[in-house]
Design a protein around this motif. Structure first.
Motif, PDB file in Angstrom:
ATOM      1  N   PRO A 100     -35.576  31.746  31.212  1.00  0.00           N
ATOM      2  CA  PRO A 100     -35.766  32.227  29.844  1.00  0.00           C
ATOM      3  C   PRO A 100     -34.413  32.560  29.198  1.00  0.00           C
ATOM      4  N   ILE A 101     -34.072  31.831  28.148  1.00  0.00           N
ATOM      5  CA  ILE A 101     -32.840  32.120  27.402  1.00  0.00           C
ATOM      6  C   ILE A 101     -33.206  32.376  25.947  1.00  0.00           C
ATOM      7  N   ALA A 102     -32.271  32.921  25.199  1.00  0.00           N
ATOM      8  CA  ALA A 102     -32.493  33.182  23.777  1.00  0.00           C
ATOM      9  C   ALA A 102     -32.663  31.866  23.021  1.00  0.00           C
ATOM     10  N   ASP A 103     -33.317  31.934  21.878  1.00  0.00           N
ATOM     11  CA  ASP A 103     -33.487  30.739  21.050  1.00  0.00           C
ATOM     12  C   ASP A 103     -32.151  30.222  20.546  1.00  0.00           C
ATOM     13  N   VAL A 104     -31.240  31.152  20.251  1.00  0.00           N
ATOM     14  CA  VAL A 104     -29.912  30.792  19.769  1.00  0.00           C
ATOM     15  C   VAL A 104     -28.894  31.687  20.465  1.00  0.00           C
ATOM     16  N   THR A 105     -27.782  31.114  20.876  1.00  0.00           N
ATOM     17  CA  THR A 105     -26.686  31.881  21.465  1.00  0.00           C
ATOM     18  C   THR A 105     -25.451  31.738  20.587  1.00  0.00           C
ATOM     19  N   ALA A 106     -24.990  32.844  20.048  1.00  0.00           N
ATOM     20  CA  ALA A 106     -23.790  32.852  19.198  1.00  0.00           C
ATOM     21  C   ALA A 106     -22.579  33.140  20.064  1.00  0.00           C
ATOM     22  N   VAL A 107     -21.584  32.249  20.032  1.00  0.00           N
ATOM     23  CA  VAL A 107     -20.417  32.371  20.909  1.00  0.00           C
ATOM     24  C   VAL A 107     -19.140  32.566  20.107  1.00  0.00           C
ATOM     25  N   TYR A 108     -18.103  32.999  20.822  1.00  0.00           N
ATOM     26  CA  TYR A 108     -16.821  33.305  20.178  1.00  0.00           C
ATOM     27  C   TYR A 108     -16.175  32.072  19.555  1.00  0.00           C
ATOM     28  N   GLY A 109     -16.072  31.000  20.350  1.00  0.00           N
ATOM     29  CA  GLY A 109     -15.289  29.853  19.897  1.00  0.00           C
ATOM     30  C   GLY A 109     -15.815  28.537  20.436  1.00  0.00           C
ATOM     31  N   GLN A 110     -15.162  27.439  20.019  1.00  0.00           N
ATOM     32  CA  GLN A 110     -15.608  26.103  20.408  1.00  0.00           C
ATOM     33  C   GLN A 110     -15.509  25.891  21.917  1.00  0.00           C
ATOM     34  N   HIS A 140     -16.234  27.952  24.236  1.00  0.00           N
ATOM     35  CA  HIS A 140     -17.425  28.505  24.884  1.00  0.00           C
ATOM     36  C   HIS A 140     -18.656  27.648  24.601  1.00  0.00           C
ATOM     37  N   LYS A 141     -18.732  27.082  23.411  1.00  0.00           N
ATOM     38  CA  LYS A 141     -19.851  26.182  23.133  1.00  0.00           C
ATOM     39  C   LYS A 141     -19.758  24.942  24.021  1.00  0.00           C
ATOM     40  N   ASP A 142     -18.567  24.375  24.127  1.00  0.00           N
ATOM     41  CA  ASP A 142     -18.389  23.197  24.972  1.00  0.00           C
ATOM     42  C   ASP A 142     -18.750  23.502  26.421  1.00  0.00           C
ATOM     43  N   LEU A 143     -18.344  24.677  26.901  1.00  0.00           N
ATOM     44  CA  LEU A 143     -18.629  25.053  28.292  1.00  0.00           C
ATOM     45  C   LEU A 143     -20.130  25.193  28.524  1.00  0.00           C
ATOM     46  N   LEU A 144     -20.831  25.864  27.618  1.00  0.00           N
ATOM     47  CA  LEU A 144     -22.258  26.079  27.787  1.00  0.00           C
ATOM     48  C   LEU A 144     -23.061  24.785  27.677  1.00  0.00           C
ATOM     49  N   THR A 145     -22.657  23.902  26.779  1.00  0.00           N
ATOM     50  CA  THR A 145     -23.438  22.678  26.568  1.00  0.00           C
ATOM     51  C   THR A 145     -23.071  21.556  27.535  1.00  0.00           C
ATOM     52  N   ARG A 146     -21.833  21.531  28.000  1.00  0.00           N
ATOM     53  CA  ARG A 146     -21.404  20.459  28.902  1.00  0.00           C
ATOM     54  C   ARG A 146     -21.528  20.825  30.377  1.00  0.00           C
ATOM     55  N   ALA A 147     -21.338  22.106  30.685  1.00  0.00           N
ATOM     56  CA  ALA A 147     -21.386  22.524  32.091  1.00  0.00           C
ATOM     57  C   ALA A 147     -22.490  23.534  32.374  1.00  0.00           C
ATOM     58  N   GLY A 148     -23.035  24.154  31.333  1.00  0.00           N
ATOM     59  CA  GLY A 148     -23.997  25.231  31.541  1.00  0.00           C
ATOM     60  C   GLY A 148     -25.444  24.867  31.332  1.00  0.00           C
ATOM     61  N   GLY A 149     -25.715  23.627  30.944  1.00  0.00           N
ATOM     62  CA  GLY A 149     -27.097  23.192  30.784  1.00  0.00           C
ATOM     63  C   GLY A 149     -27.755  23.566  29.476  1.00  0.00           C
ATOM     64  N   TYR A 150     -27.007  24.162  28.545  1.00  0.00           N
ATOM     65  CA  TYR A 150     -27.576  24.568  27.258  1.00  0.00           C
ATOM     66  C   TYR A 150     -27.732  23.360  26.338  1.00  0.00           C
ATOM     67  N   PRO A 151     -28.871  23.232  25.646  1.00  0.00           N
ATOM     68  CA  PRO A 151     -28.997  22.188  24.626  1.00  0.00           C
ATOM     69  C   PRO A 151     -27.983  22.403  23.498  1.00  0.00           C
ATOM     70  N   GLU A 152     -27.507  21.334  22.935  1.00  0.00           N
ATOM     71  CA  GLU A 152     -26.466  21.394  21.903  1.00  0.00           C
ATOM     72  C   GLU A 152     -26.868  22.267  20.722  1.00  0.00           C
ATOM     73  N   ASN A 153     -28.130  22.183  20.302  1.00  0.00           N
ATOM     74  CA  ASN A 153     -28.515  22.840  19.056  1.00  0.00           C
ATOM     75  C   ASN A 153     -28.816  24.328  19.178  1.00  0.00           C
ATOM     76  N   VAL A 154     -28.722  24.898  20.395  1.00  0.00           N
ATOM     77  CA  VAL A 154     -29.013  26.327  20.525  1.00  0.00           C
ATOM     78  C   VAL A 154     -27.740  27.174  20.665  1.00  0.00           C
ATOM     79  N   VAL A 155     -26.577  26.550  20.645  1.00  0.00           N
ATOM     80  CA  VAL A 155     -25.312  27.280  20.761  1.00  0.00           C
ATOM     81  C   VAL A 155     -24.551  27.134  19.449  1.00  0.00           C
ATOM     82  N   VAL A 156     -24.193  28.271  18.838  1.00  0.00           N
ATOM     83  CA  VAL A 156     -23.565  28.278  17.527  1.00  0.00           C
ATOM     84  C   VAL A 156     -22.263  29.080  17.596  1.00  0.00           C
ATOM     85  N   VAL A 157     -21.208  28.529  17.035  1.00  0.00           N
ATOM     86  CA  VAL A 157     -19.910  29.207  16.999  1.00  0.00           C
ATOM     87  C   VAL A 157     -19.863  30.114  15.776  1.00  0.00           C
ATOM     88  N   THR A 158     -19.665  31.409  16.011  1.00  0.00           N
ATOM     89  CA  THR A 158     -19.595  32.374  14.903  1.00  0.00           C
ATOM     90  C   THR A 158     -18.339  33.238  14.930  1.00  0.00           C
TER      91      THR A 158
END
Length: 576
Positions: free
Chosen positions: A328-338, A340-358
């Protein structure tokens, strides 16, 4: 064990088919939720910290008493009963401060629910105010931005934590000084939830009785690093509940309490810090059942070995399912920078559209900390000498061995004592137990240096703004130091690889031998151009922007989730 081998072992343990035909992950499924995900991170760190290693099992009368079945049953009973007085205490505090009516009236307006952790409640400088404020340092900027919108009611929640007296004091302080309604989760404990926990306990005890002699499990748990079988006892307790700690039956309780709370508060959106911890994971499960969108905000450093964020490709559902076998993960994960998004989506199994850089909303106040009135107040508050250079050391004693701590103390104190016109500020991690306070004081007595040990909940960003150099092992503090254009030293004398990319990215100097610290401090205090040239690129990649608008971007995301129920079209990049 090294991080990579620990992570590989945890994955193998939970995913291997046992002789009974099921995996450990499947055996922890209860009411369609795989409860293994509640222990996954804790178990990883249990192994990584080698809690089962050492000089063998303890002996003696006290140990025999503590490990006896009668003593454990008694302690577990006290632990069970404790939920009832905690619920009463939560009610009485809210009643004393006239908050009960506010709680019962919730649901009549759009509400944003945030997780207000005890550890984030502290005084700090914010905005153009010349006096420090008392608030939740993590959510403050977001709350201010939401208040300016005027469209939402903000409610905070968090369970009372052991030790309970400081936690209760924090709740009372929030009731006295905070414009946000804070409701302890414990208020929503019910007798039926106690019965549900008991039912879950019996269920998982039966599961353990079925699997305790499983050959496949025995083979997985036989490790040369664990000759005394401590890992097996750890796994057993998750099922059998022999001693009080976070176990599967307790997770059922937390989920039910979270569901009861959501039925009462009826939030439009839930915003979470520390989303892989037990309460927060339970809140995500409950929100998923109620179709309430959840936003998780990155709260610390994420690296290639962070078990709280890195999952295998098929462990996260593409359609946001919280049901087993998915985590169970959040619907959206807001991260510090690009990065962290690259790490979560490429190595962490997160779908691309649920990680947002803010960017990080907490850093919106960085631009105000260099104002002279604030600097003067901070220097006065911490009794600093404005004519001396300031070296800030942010410790993490609880994450390393005593031997490494002692080596660090001698190395830092030896170096500072031999450098003229320098003062040392020691800022301990808020999670460090009291025994490290004593350890630091005892080592300091052997030196004549200008050292200041500040409170564990002191304003870290304020300290960073004053400092001329920052010393750490690995921490979010490093990101903050770089954002404030401070020279950074990673002191890593334990022989383990660096956690974090500060040295690799050229924004910090690494010190891996005690004799190198003094010269490195002197060189960087004189000229840090070798680090300064890399900071802007680092900030863009790891922090997006330090423009004072991260809270604005997060609030835009909250509003978007409120409109789309969280799983619709989230932005691929931060809101401009």
């Amino acid at each position: 064990m090294q991080p990579e081998s620990v992570m590989a072992y945890v994955n193998r343990l939970k995913n291997t088919n046992l002789a009974c035909g099921k995996t450990l992950l499947e055996l922890t499924t209860y009411r369609e939720v795989a409860l293994w995900w509640f222990v996954d991170v804790m178990f990883y760190y249990y192994l990584f910290n080698r809690e089962y290693a050492g000089s063998g099992r303890k002996t003696g009368l006290i140990h025999k008493i503590q490990t006896s079945r009668l003593f454990r049953a008694l302690v577990r009973k006290v632990y069970y009963i404790g939920d009832y007085p905690l619920a009463l205490i939560a009610y009485l505090i809210l009643l004393r401060f006239n908050r009960i009516k506010q709680v019962t009236s919730l649901g009549q307006e759009k509400t944003i629910l945030i997780t207000g952790e005890d550890i984030e409640w502290r005084t700090f400088y914010a905005g153009d105010q010349s006096e420090p404020i008392l608030s939740d340092q993590f959510f403050h900027a977001i709350i201010q931005e939401l208040n300016e919108k005027g469209a939402y009611r903000i409610v905070s929640t968090f369970p009372l934590k052991c030790p309970y007296i400081p936690s209760i004091r924090t709740v009372i302080s929030k009731c006295k000084h905070w414009g946000v309604l804070h409701v302890p989760l414990n208020l929503f404990f019910r007798c039926r939830i106690g019965r549900e926990r008991s039912e879950a306990k019996l269920h998982f005890r039966k599961i353990w009785d079925m699997m305790k002699d499983d050959r496949g499990l025995a083979e997985l748990l036989e490790l040369p690093e664990d000759p005394d079988g401590e890992i097996r006892r750890k796994i057993k307790n998750y099922f059998a509940y022999d001693r009080p700690e976070y176990v599967f039956a307790e997770f059922v309780k937390f989920i039910s309490m979270a569901e009861t709370m959501l039925d009462s508060i009826k939030p439009a959106v839930i915003v979470i810090e520390d989303e892989y911890s037990v309460f927060e994971r339970a809140l995500i499960v409950a929100a998923g059942k109620k179709n309430i969108p959840c936003i998780a905000i990155q709260h610390g450093v994420i690296d290639e070995s962070h078990k709280g964020y890195l999952y295998q490709a098929d462990e996260i559902s593409l359609d946001h399912s919280i049901k087993s076998p998915f985590v169970p993960i959040a619907d959206v994960t807001a991260v510090y920078g690009q990065y962290h998004k690259d790490l979560l989506t490429r190595a962490g199994g997160y779908p691309e559209n649920v990680v947002v850089v803010t960017g990080q909303p907490r850093y919106d106040r960085l631009t105000d900390l260099d104002r002279q009135p604030v600097r003067s107040r901070l220097i006065e508050e911490w009794h600093l000498d404005p004519t001396k250079k300031i070296v800030l050391w942010t410790t993490q004693c609880h994450g390393i061995s005593d031997a490494e701590n002692e080596l660090n103390f001698h190395t830092v104190f030896d170096s500072i004592s031999s450098i003229k016109d320098v003062q040392l500020i020691i800022k301990q991690h808020p999670g460090e137990p009291g025994r490290y306070d004593t350890m630091i004081q005892e080592h300091l007595r052997g030196y004549s240096i200008d050292a200041h040990i500040v409170a564990k909940d002191a304003d870290t960003l304020g300290l960073l703004a004053l400092s001329d150099l920052v010393l750490l092992l690995n921490s979010t503090t490093g990101l903050e130091a770089v954002a404030l254009q401070k020279p950074l030293i990673v002191l890593n004398l334990g022989g383990q690889p660096d956690i974090g990319n500060y040295v690799l990215e050229g924004v910090a100097c690494g010190v891996y031998r005690p004799g190198d610290l003094k010269t490195t401090i002197e060189r960087l205090l004189h000229d840090d151009a070798c680090l300064a040239q890399n900071r802007e690129g680092f900030i863009r990649r790891y922090l997006y922007r330090i423009d004072g608008k991260a809270a604005e971007r997060v609030v835009a995301l909250i509003e978007e989730c409120a409109e789309t129920r969280g799983v619709g079209a989230v932005r691929q990049e931060g809101t401009k």
